[in-house]
Scaffold this motif. Structure first.
Motif, PDB file in Angstrom:
ATOM      1  N   THR A 184      23.950  71.196 -57.737  1.00  0.00           N
ATOM      2  CA  THR A 184      23.872  70.165 -56.758  1.00  0.00           C
ATOM      3  C   THR A 184      23.681  70.749 -55.322  1.00  0.00           C
ATOM      4  OG1 THR A 184      24.671  68.028 -55.749  1.00  0.00           O
ATOM      5  CG2 THR A 184      26.312  70.023 -56.352  1.00  0.00           C
ATOM      6  N   GLY A 185      22.600  69.900 -54.634  1.00  0.00           N
ATOM      7  CA  GLY A 185      22.576  70.512 -53.358  1.00  0.00           C
ATOM      8  C   GLY A 185      21.431  71.525 -53.693  1.00  0.00           C
ATOM      9  N   ASN A 186      20.865  72.475 -52.271  1.00  0.00           N
ATOM     10  CA  ASN A 186      19.778  73.402 -52.443  1.00  0.00           C
ATOM     11  C   ASN A 186      20.295  74.761 -52.562  1.00  0.00           C
ATOM     12  OD1 ASN A 186      17.702  71.134 -51.851  1.00  0.00           O
ATOM     13  ND2 ASN A 186      18.821  71.260 -49.756  1.00  0.00           N
ATOM     14  N   LEU A 187      19.675  75.489 -53.376  1.00  0.00           N
ATOM     15  CA  LEU A 187      19.850  77.105 -53.547  1.00  0.00           C
ATOM     16  C   LEU A 187      18.698  77.892 -53.019  1.00  0.00           C
ATOM     17  CD1 LEU A 187      20.940  77.124 -57.176  1.00  0.00           C
ATOM     18  CD2 LEU A 187      22.452  76.647 -55.146  1.00  0.00           C
ATOM     19  N   ASP A 188      19.174  78.931 -52.401  1.00  0.00           N
ATOM     20  CA  ASP A 188      18.088  79.461 -51.586  1.00  0.00           C
ATOM     21  C   ASP A 188      17.265  80.282 -52.362  1.00  0.00           C
ATOM     22  OD1 ASP A 188      18.905  78.731 -49.160  1.00  0.00           O
ATOM     23  OD2 ASP A 188      20.318  80.189 -48.915  1.00  0.00           O
ATOM     24  N   SER A 189      17.803  80.859 -53.729  1.00  0.00           N
ATOM     25  CA  SER A 189      17.070  81.779 -54.781  1.00  0.00           C
ATOM     26  C   SER A 189      16.190  81.183 -55.836  1.00  0.00           C
ATOM     27  CB  SER A 189      18.210  82.730 -55.263  1.00  0.00           C
ATOM     28  OG  SER A 189      19.141  83.396 -54.332  1.00  0.00           O
ATOM     29  N   TRP A 190      16.660  79.848 -55.912  1.00  0.00           N
ATOM     30  CA  TRP A 190      15.804  79.357 -57.250  1.00  0.00           C
ATOM     31  C   TRP A 190      15.558  77.687 -56.728  1.00  0.00           C
ATOM     32  CZ3 TRP A 190      20.727  81.483 -58.183  1.00  0.00           C
ATOM     33  CH2 TRP A 190      20.556  82.834 -59.103  1.00  0.00           C
ATOM     34  N   PRO A 191      14.431  77.189 -57.196  1.00  0.00           N
ATOM     35  CA  PRO A 191      14.206  75.861 -57.152  1.00  0.00           C
ATOM     36  C   PRO A 191      15.133  75.203 -58.297  1.00  0.00           C
ATOM     37  CG  PRO A 191      12.085  76.946 -57.068  1.00  0.00           C
ATOM     38  CD  PRO A 191      13.100  77.970 -57.376  1.00  0.00           C
ATOM     39  N   ARG A 192      15.278  74.026 -58.070  1.00  0.00           N
ATOM     40  CA  ARG A 192      16.276  73.144 -59.212  1.00  0.00           C
ATOM     41  C   ARG A 192      15.975  73.490 -60.516  1.00  0.00           C
ATOM     42  NH1 ARG A 192      19.619  69.367 -57.679  1.00  0.00           N
ATOM     43  NH2 ARG A 192      19.768  70.685 -55.827  1.00  0.00           N
ATOM     44  N   ASP A 193      14.557  73.369 -60.743  1.00  0.00           N
ATOM     45  CA  ASP A 193      14.149  73.161 -62.179  1.00  0.00           C
ATOM     46  C   ASP A 193      14.250  74.638 -62.828  1.00  0.00           C
ATOM     47  OD1 ASP A 193      11.996  74.070 -60.533  1.00  0.00           O
ATOM     48  OD2 ASP A 193      10.563  73.133 -61.561  1.00  0.00           O
ATOM     49  N   GLU A 194      14.019  75.606 -61.798  1.00  0.00           N
ATOM     50  CA  GLU A 194      13.921  76.962 -62.275  1.00  0.00           C
ATOM     51  C   GLU A 194      15.210  77.473 -62.626  1.00  0.00           C
ATOM     52  OE1 GLU A 194      11.834  79.765 -59.947  1.00  0.00           O
ATOM     53  OE2 GLU A 194       9.959  78.542 -59.999  1.00  0.00           O
ATOM     54  N   VAL A 195      16.337  76.976 -62.039  1.00  0.00           N
ATOM     55  CA  VAL A 195      17.415  77.555 -62.131  1.00  0.00           C
ATOM     56  C   VAL A 195      18.065  76.747 -63.394  1.00  0.00           C
ATOM     57  CG1 VAL A 195      18.923  75.766 -60.930  1.00  0.00           C
ATOM     58  CG2 VAL A 195      19.870  78.300 -61.028  1.00  0.00           C
ATOM     59  N   LYS A 196      17.576  75.544 -63.807  1.00  0.00           N
ATOM     60  CA  LYS A 196      18.231  74.891 -64.961  1.00  0.00           C
ATOM     61  C   LYS A 196      17.633  75.839 -66.203  1.00  0.00           C
ATOM     62  CE  LYS A 196      19.074  70.389 -63.372  1.00  0.00           C
ATOM     63  NZ  LYS A 196      18.772  68.901 -63.397  1.00  0.00           N
ATOM     64  N   GLU A 197      16.214  76.162 -65.971  1.00  0.00           N
ATOM     65  CA  GLU A 197      15.603  76.832 -67.095  1.00  0.00           C
ATOM     66  C   GLU A 197      16.288  78.180 -67.402  1.00  0.00           C
ATOM     67  OE1 GLU A 197      11.432  77.033 -66.522  1.00  0.00           O
ATOM     68  OE2 GLU A 197      11.104  75.011 -66.553  1.00  0.00           O
ATOM     69  N   LEU A 198      16.703  78.913 -66.126  1.00  0.00           N
ATOM     70  CA  LEU A 198      17.285  79.987 -66.248  1.00  0.00           C
ATOM     71  C   LEU A 198      18.683  79.713 -67.130  1.00  0.00           C
ATOM     72  CD1 LEU A 198      17.701  82.995 -65.293  1.00  0.00           C
ATOM     73  CD2 LEU A 198      19.153  82.197 -63.459  1.00  0.00           C
ATOM     74  N   VAL A 199      19.393  78.849 -66.738  1.00  0.00           N
ATOM     75  CA  VAL A 199      20.835  79.095 -67.718  1.00  0.00           C
ATOM     76  C   VAL A 199      20.491  78.559 -69.018  1.00  0.00           C
ATOM     77  CG1 VAL A 199      22.190  78.894 -65.721  1.00  0.00           C
ATOM     78  CG2 VAL A 199      21.396  76.747 -66.853  1.00  0.00           C
ATOM     79  N   GLU A 200      19.542  77.643 -69.361  1.00  0.00           N
ATOM     80  CA  GLU A 200      19.049  77.291 -70.545  1.00  0.00           C
ATOM     81  C   GLU A 200      18.715  78.389 -71.264  1.00  0.00           C
ATOM     82  OE1 GLU A 200      16.682  73.794 -70.327  1.00  0.00           O
ATOM     83  OE2 GLU A 200      18.548  72.383 -70.132  1.00  0.00           O
ATOM     84  N   ARG A 201      17.864  79.457 -70.816  1.00  0.00           N
ATOM     85  CA  ARG A 201      17.339  80.483 -71.408  1.00  0.00           C
ATOM     86  C   ARG A 201      18.412  81.191 -72.089  1.00  0.00           C
ATOM     87  NH1 ARG A 201      14.774  83.960 -67.330  1.00  0.00           N
ATOM     88  NH2 ARG A 201      13.664  81.948 -66.840  1.00  0.00           N
ATOM     89  N   TYR A 202      19.677  81.361 -71.387  1.00  0.00           N
ATOM     90  CA  TYR A 202      20.529  82.225 -71.887  1.00  0.00           C
ATOM     91  C   TYR A 202      21.780  81.254 -72.517  1.00  0.00           C
ATOM     92  CZ  TYR A 202      18.666  85.991 -69.222  1.00  0.00           C
ATOM     93  OH  TYR A 202      17.821  87.166 -68.641  1.00  0.00           O
TER      94      TYR A 202
END
Length: 694
Positions: free
Chosen positions: A623-641
């Motif tokens: 929730t909110g804004n992350l500096d290092s990742w767009p929201r969809d990318e960070v979701k894909e990141l954790v799903e990848r692992y």
């Protein structure tokens, strides 16, 4: 707009006379300011001050400058409205604050109860704003420092589809806000609106698609929604889309006491609002009078609207009333009565779907309901026909439910003359003659023959559809033509079509054939979940296709899978498991898939997860804004692992990762006792469990 000399908005710039990058940058900025001004006059004020040709000259000069000096191009330049490669998939983004739906009411006493409840629960005088309930696609747009940075659909109210690139193509969506009447542009602005099509433009679009052999849209709302969900923004740009902004959800530095004040602020920022149809009322009687006026105007309006929205006007009173789980307590949607008319059932036929399901269809004497000609209506199944006692030859009451799907409400039995005929589901498939399987309750009828011609055509049309392999140019009519000429029969035949095959169709010339072949070649590069969906396996929609892709690396991994093994996967029940096992144990189905690979099909699977992953078993909510990742990318990141990225907080959530602008999910996390991480703590967790992400 700023109070400037009109000549500043018609700058005389000759790209051929520009000799340096510095001069080009200055000239380009003058042209951008001018184009934004004229967009404002055209789309917001509806009062253009230059001709289309003069506007085109300004735009062309800007394009030439930016082509000559690519370094001067800015993201908010008007030339950037259309362009870019198609997106691999839209992705999901969270709303800064929940974008709730409205409670629908249809009865006068419900309106009176709403007014009484509001007056009882707030102090001071209370008024209500009445405005049209537009029949389009609700969207939310975010501007930062005056620049459009993100747009999304409503989705489930908390998370929506990322349609930023597509919204940029709308002429009525400014990439950069303008300021008039000395209004300061807020550092951050979140606005909501409705994207729609004009009725006339919708008809023109459907006529064009029909001529080109494409499937027509059911109504303007579906057309607008489908256009905004295109993976290729260039397709969206070709569609006649419009927008009305109707709410400011967040505005740093701007203050207003009432909803009407906020609405009047929108045009001052260059955002189009429909202020001609916003009315303030004090009583339930006034609201109901306004509702009747809206209903009387409905057919005359150039766009579809299906009711009237009623909102408490004062913002502080809205805050006092608060929200329910799904909708605000300070607003309701008064829905128009369903559109109904009577007509005659000429005959009852049976349609065979791609999975063999038989559906009875009423062929109607054409009737216009709400400006749409209705010729057919689904009767659903034999059980419903008998329950309602619907007969061929009956005069019936037909309704467009929700202005979308026509259905038969009931027969007018007083008009029967004895010539009407009862309907019975056929014992043999009307297309291939196979024995029909009818369930005991008569709610399911099925043709068991997978080689049935009707099923084959439906499968082919489904395979090339927008949500499947997305082959533009192969609409329903062209698929039928190709099938009837014996050029395609199974799915792999589509990948083996030649220009000579396509030229056999009456309306396909050389260039059209080459375009279709190009689309087919492009569709051969697909993700596994997209392909699984396109195969048309019973019970496998888009979500379930993604579930399978996460667990199986390739199509080959599904060849030997059993229903029992599939049942061990979370979210897969017995019907889905049996359907998947049956499909992939069918030798003919796999032969056809092998032929597709032989024709050049390649499948990627970005969703696949190995059995042992460092984040297995964990559920994250962002929730909110992350500096290092767009929201969809960070979701894909954790799903990848191996983790699950959920859209809402529950007792099963392990971590909520909160950035600036975090909304109600943060409160939900505190209520549930879920661990809350900021971005740095989230990075530390990743380093601990995953190691380096490089």
């Amino acid at each position: 707009m700023p109070d400037k000399d009109e000549k500043e908005f018609q700058p005389e710039v000759n790209p051929n006379e520009i000799e340096s990058k510095s001069d080009a940058r200055d000239a380009a900025e003058k042209l951008r300011d001018a184009i934004r001004y004229h967009n404002y006059r055209y789309y917001v004020e509806d009062d253009p001050v230059i001709s289309d040709a003069e506007y085109d000259d300004l735009f062309d000069n800007l394009k030439k400058l930016e082509e000559e000096y690519p370094d001067i191009v800015t993201e908010d330049s008007p030339t950037q409205k259309v362009g870019g490669e198609p997106k691999d998939e839209l992705g999901l983004v969270d709303h800064p604050t929940p974008m709730l739906s409205l409670k629908s009411v249809r009865e006068d006493d419900e309106v009176a109860n709403f007014v009484d409840n509001c007056k009882e629960e707030v102090s001071g005088d209370i008024t209500f704003v009445c405005e049209p309930k537009y029949d389009g696609l609700a969207v939310e747009l975010i501007y930062e420092e005056g620049t459009f940075v993100q747009g999304m659909t409503r989705g489930d109210g908390r998370t929506g589809e990322n349609i930023t690139s597509n919204l940029k193509t709308l002429g009525e969506v400014p990439l950069k806000l303008v300021s008039s009447d000395s209004t300061d542009i807020p550092e951050r602005l979140v606005v909501r609106g409705e994207v729609f099509m004009l009725k006339e433009e919708f008809e023109e679009l459907n006529n064009r698609r029909e001529k080109e052999g494409e499937k027509t849209f059911a109504n303007p709302r579906n057309a607008a929604a489908g256009s905004l969900r295109q993976l290729d923004p260039n397709i969206t740009a070709e569609r006649p889309l419009h927008i009305f902004f109707y709410q400011i959800a967040e505005a740093d530095g701007l203050e207003f006491d009432t909803h009407l004040e906020a609405l009047k602020m929108l045009p001052k920022l260059g955002l189009r609002a429909n202020l001609d149809y916003e009315f303030e009322c004090s009583t339930a009687e006034e609201i109901l009078d306004r509702f009747e006026e809206f209903e009387e105007q409905r057919e005359e309006m150039p766009y579809e609207f299906d009711g009237m929205v009623v909102k408490v006007n004062r913002i502080d009173q809205q805050d006092d009333l608060g929200t329910r789980t799904r909708n605000p307590r300070w607003a309701i949607a008064c829905k128009f009565p369903p559109r109904r008319s009577t007509t005659e059932i000429k005959e009852i036929t049976v349609q065979v779907g791609r999975t063999g399901k038989l559906t009875p269809i009423a062929i109607l004497e054409p009737v216009h309901i709400g400006g749409v000609e209705i010729r057919r209506a689904s009767l659903h199944n034999q059980s419903e026909i008998e329950q309602k006692d619907i007969r061929s030859g009956d005069t019936v009451l037909v309704e467009r439910a929700g202005d979308v799907i026509p259905y038969v409400v009931k027969p007018i039995t007083d008009k029967r003359d004895g010539s009407e005929k009862k309907h019975h589901m056929p014992e043999q498939c009307p297309v291939c003659g196979a024995d029909v399987v009818l369930s005991e309750d008569k709610k399911q009828a099925h043709c068991p023959n997978p080689q049935c011609e009707a099923q084959a055509k439906e499968r082919l049309q489904y395979f090339v559809g927008t949500d499947a392999m997305d082959v533009e140019g192969l609409g329903e009519r062209r698929i039928e033509q190709l099938y009837n000429k014996g050029l395609i029969e199974k799915l792999s035949d589509i990948f083996n079509l030649t220009e000579e095959d396509l030229r056999q169709l009456d309306d396909v010339a050389e260039k059209a054939a080459q375009n279709i072949l190009s689309e087919i070649d492009e569709s051969k590069k697909a993700d596994l979940h997209q392909f699984l969906y396109a195969l048309g396996i019973p019970h496998i929609g888009q979500h379930m296709a993604r579930v399978l892709a996460k667990k199986f690396k390739s199509v080959d991994d599904l060849r030997e899978i059993s229903a029992e093994d599939l049942r061990e996967i979370e979210e897969i029940g017995p019907e889905v498991a049996q359907a998947v096992e049956s499909f992939f144990s069918n030798e003919d189905a796999f032969k056809d898939i092998d032929l597709m690979f032989d024709a050049g099909l390649t499948l990627d699977n970005p969703l696949f997860q190995q059995k042992e992953q460092p984040l297995d078993g964990l559920t994250f909510v962002f929730t909110g804004n992350l500096d290092s990742w767009p929201r969809d990318e960070v979701k894909e990141l954790v799903e990848r692992y191996g983790a699950r990225a959920a859209s809402s907080v529950s007792g099963n959530t392990d971590y909520v990762v909160a950035g600036p602008g975090a909304g109600s999910k943060l409160d939900d996390a505190r209520d549930e006792g879920v661990d809350i991480l900021d971005e740095e703590e989230f990075k530390e967790l990743l380093e601990e469990k995953v190691g380096s992400l490089k």
